[in-house]
Design a protein around this motif. Structure first.
Motif, PDB file in Angstrom:
ATOM      1  N   MET A 135       0.843  -1.200   0.000  1.00  0.00           N
ATOM      2  CA  MET A 135       0.000   0.000   0.000  1.00  0.00           C
ATOM      3  C   MET A 135       0.880   1.251   0.000  1.00  0.00           C
ATOM      4  SD  MET A 135      -2.939  -0.805   2.769  1.00  0.00           S
ATOM      5  CE  MET A 135      -4.215  -1.991   2.463  1.00  0.00           C
ATOM      6  N   PRO A 136       0.294   2.401  -0.357  1.00  0.00           N
ATOM      7  CA  PRO A 136       1.053   3.657  -0.262  1.00  0.00           C
ATOM      8  C   PRO A 136       1.470   3.924   1.179  1.00  0.00           C
ATOM      9  CG  PRO A 136      -0.962   3.974  -1.513  1.00  0.00           C
ATOM     10  CD  PRO A 136      -1.015   2.593  -0.960  1.00  0.00           C
ATOM     11  N   ILE A 137       2.562   4.654   1.345  1.00  0.00           N
ATOM     12  CA  ILE A 137       3.132   4.890   2.672  1.00  0.00           C
ATOM     13  C   ILE A 137       2.156   5.624   3.594  1.00  0.00           C
ATOM     14  CG2 ILE A 137       4.945   6.156   3.902  1.00  0.00           C
ATOM     15  CD1 ILE A 137       6.816   5.444   1.643  1.00  0.00           C
ATOM     16  N   ASP A 138       1.319   6.503   3.042  1.00  0.00           N
ATOM     17  CA  ASP A 138       0.415   7.273   3.890  1.00  0.00           C
ATOM     18  C   ASP A 138      -0.932   6.599   4.117  1.00  0.00           C
ATOM     19  OD1 ASP A 138      -0.294   7.548   1.264  1.00  0.00           O
ATOM     20  OD2 ASP A 138      -0.878   9.653   1.432  1.00  0.00           O
ATOM     21  N   SER A 139      -1.127   5.369   3.667  1.00  0.00           N
ATOM     22  CA  SER A 139      -2.392   4.673   3.905  1.00  0.00           C
ATOM     23  C   SER A 139      -2.513   4.294   5.382  1.00  0.00           C
ATOM     24  CB  SER A 139      -2.500   3.429   3.028  1.00  0.00           C
ATOM     25  OG  SER A 139      -1.524   2.501   3.399  1.00  0.00           O
ATOM     26  N   ILE A 140      -3.732   4.224   5.871  1.00  0.00           N
ATOM     27  CA  ILE A 140      -3.960   3.999   7.301  1.00  0.00           C
ATOM     28  C   ILE A 140      -3.392   2.660   7.782  1.00  0.00           C
ATOM     29  CG2 ILE A 140      -5.763   3.682   9.051  1.00  0.00           C
ATOM     30  CD1 ILE A 140      -7.347   5.840   7.576  1.00  0.00           C
ATOM     31  N   PRO A 141      -3.600   1.530   7.085  1.00  0.00           N
ATOM     32  CA  PRO A 141      -3.015   0.279   7.585  1.00  0.00           C
ATOM     33  C   PRO A 141      -1.486   0.314   7.640  1.00  0.00           C
ATOM     34  CG  PRO A 141      -4.696  -0.198   5.968  1.00  0.00           C
ATOM     35  CD  PRO A 141      -4.476   1.275   5.942  1.00  0.00           C
ATOM     36  N   ARG A 142      -0.871   0.960   6.681  1.00  0.00           N
ATOM     37  CA  ARG A 142       0.598   1.038   6.664  1.00  0.00           C
ATOM     38  C   ARG A 142       1.117   1.921   7.792  1.00  0.00           C
ATOM     39  NH1 ARG A 142       4.346   1.040   1.829  1.00  0.00           N
ATOM     40  NH2 ARG A 142       6.348   0.826   2.858  1.00  0.00           N
ATOM     41  N   VAL A 143       0.422   3.016   8.064  1.00  0.00           N
ATOM     42  CA  VAL A 143       0.796   3.888   9.177  1.00  0.00           C
ATOM     43  C   VAL A 143       0.601   3.141  10.494  1.00  0.00           C
ATOM     44  CG1 VAL A 143       0.177   5.998  10.430  1.00  0.00           C
ATOM     45  CG2 VAL A 143       0.335   6.022   7.935  1.00  0.00           C
ATOM     46  N   ALA A 144      -0.496   2.385  10.615  1.00  0.00           N
ATOM     47  CA  ALA A 144      -0.766   1.630  11.840  1.00  0.00           C
ATOM     48  C   ALA A 144       0.290   0.553  12.071  1.00  0.00           C
ATOM     49  CB  ALA A 144      -2.150   0.992  11.764  1.00  0.00           C
ATOM     50  N   THR A 202      12.771  -7.767   8.396  1.00  0.00           N
ATOM     51  CA  THR A 202      12.338  -6.789   9.381  1.00  0.00           C
ATOM     52  C   THR A 202      11.210  -5.980   8.765  1.00  0.00           C
ATOM     53  OG1 THR A 202      13.882  -5.109   8.618  1.00  0.00           O
ATOM     54  CG2 THR A 202      14.660  -6.596  10.365  1.00  0.00           C
ATOM     55  N   LEU A 203      10.580  -5.131   9.587  1.00  0.00           N
ATOM     56  CA  LEU A 203       9.514  -4.274   9.060  1.00  0.00           C
ATOM     57  C   LEU A 203      10.045  -3.266   8.043  1.00  0.00           C
ATOM     58  CD1 LEU A 203       7.206  -3.506  12.106  1.00  0.00           C
ATOM     59  CD2 LEU A 203       6.576  -4.588   9.961  1.00  0.00           C
ATOM     60  N   GLN A 204      11.335  -2.946   8.115  1.00  0.00           N
ATOM     61  CA  GLN A 204      11.909  -1.994   7.173  1.00  0.00           C
ATOM     62  C   GLN A 204      12.204  -2.652   5.823  1.00  0.00           C
ATOM     63  OE1 GLN A 204      13.027  -2.236  10.435  1.00  0.00           O
ATOM     64  NE2 GLN A 204      11.840  -0.434  11.023  1.00  0.00           N
ATOM     65  N   THR A 205      12.614  -3.923   5.820  1.00  0.00           N
ATOM     66  CA  THR A 205      12.958  -4.597   4.565  1.00  0.00           C
ATOM     67  C   THR A 205      11.761  -5.279   3.915  1.00  0.00           C
ATOM     68  OG1 THR A 205      13.573  -6.620   5.741  1.00  0.00           O
ATOM     69  CG2 THR A 205      15.325  -5.011   5.317  1.00  0.00           C
ATOM     70  N   ALA A 206      10.694  -5.507   4.670  1.00  0.00           N
ATOM     71  CA  ALA A 206       9.540  -6.236   4.139  1.00  0.00           C
ATOM     72  C   ALA A 206       8.882  -5.555   2.932  1.00  0.00           C
ATOM     73  CB  ALA A 206       8.516  -6.487   5.246  1.00  0.00           C
ATOM     74  N   PRO A 207       8.679  -4.230   2.926  1.00  0.00           N
ATOM     75  CA  PRO A 207       8.012  -3.618   1.766  1.00  0.00           C
ATOM     76  C   PRO A 207       8.746  -3.815   0.445  1.00  0.00           C
ATOM     77  CG  PRO A 207       7.960  -2.115   3.615  1.00  0.00           C
ATOM     78  CD  PRO A 207       8.838  -3.265   4.006  1.00  0.00           C
ATOM     79  N   THR A 208      10.071  -3.825   0.461  1.00  0.00           N
ATOM     80  CA  THR A 208      10.800  -4.013  -0.796  1.00  0.00           C
ATOM     81  C   THR A 208      10.626  -5.438  -1.312  1.00  0.00           C
ATOM     82  OG1 THR A 208      12.816  -4.517   0.432  1.00  0.00           O
ATOM     83  CG2 THR A 208      12.511  -2.242  -0.276  1.00  0.00           C
ATOM     84  N   ILE A 209      10.588  -6.411  -0.421  1.00  0.00           N
ATOM     85  CA  ILE A 209      10.399  -7.796  -0.852  1.00  0.00           C
ATOM     86  C   ILE A 209       8.942  -8.049  -1.217  1.00  0.00           C
ATOM     87  CG2 ILE A 209      10.543 -10.200  -0.088  1.00  0.00           C
ATOM     88  CD1 ILE A 209      13.027  -9.383   1.487  1.00  0.00           C
TER      89      ILE A 209
END
Length: 153
Positions: A83-92, A124-131
């Motif tokens: 999802m986009p970075i500013d979406s509510i689930p991603r922010v949560a 990690t939570l930081q590397t997960a979006p790229t994968i």
């Protein structure tokens, strides 16, 4: 026949929104007990007929509840990571509340459950979006984890 009954009538209701649950050992045990009770009732296997839970699931053609929930949680996490970075689930997912927990509050949270899932796969939570952007690779991580879990049992 049993597989269709169990999947359509029992699992669909039991696991509604299960990808968002925190997952403790107590919850896992209760769900596994419920699943075996339902399968034994559907397949008409009563207490005098001794049969292991693994054999019961093999005959019914279903996986364990914990495997199903882990797969659903992994799919949902991949969806949220894409999802986009500013979406509510991603922010949560990134949000950390201020202050301390009240006394007696459970320490297990959905985020800690997700962190544990990611850690078992070396992420990690930081590397997960790229994968997660590569859907095929993300699915292969889910399949590899479920087969590893079955081998450990």
């Amino acid at each position: 026949m049993y597989r269709c009954d169990c999947k359509s009538n029992v699992l669909s209701v039991l696991l509604y929104v299960s990808e968002c649950w925190k997952f403790t050992a107590n919850i896992e045990k209760r769900l596994e007990v419920f699943q075996t009770k339902c399968l034994r009732r559907i397949m008409r296997i009563f207490w005098p007929n001794m049969i292991s839970n693994e054999e019961l699931r093999r005959r019914a053609g279903v996986s364990t509840i914990s495997e199903i929930i882990a797969t659903r949680r992994w799919q949902w996490l991949g969806h949220v990571c894409r999802m986009p970075i500013d979406s509510i689930p991603r922010v949560a997912l990134r949000w950390t509340p201020q202050g301390k927990r009240n006394r007696g509050r459970p320490k297990e949270t959905w985020r800690r459950t997700v962190d544990r899932d990611l850690k078992t796969r070396g992420l990690t939570l930081q590397t997960a979006p790229t994968i997660a952007a590569d859907r095929a690779k993300w699915r292969s991580l889910a399949v590899a984890s479920s087969t590893r879990r079955r081998r450990e049992d």
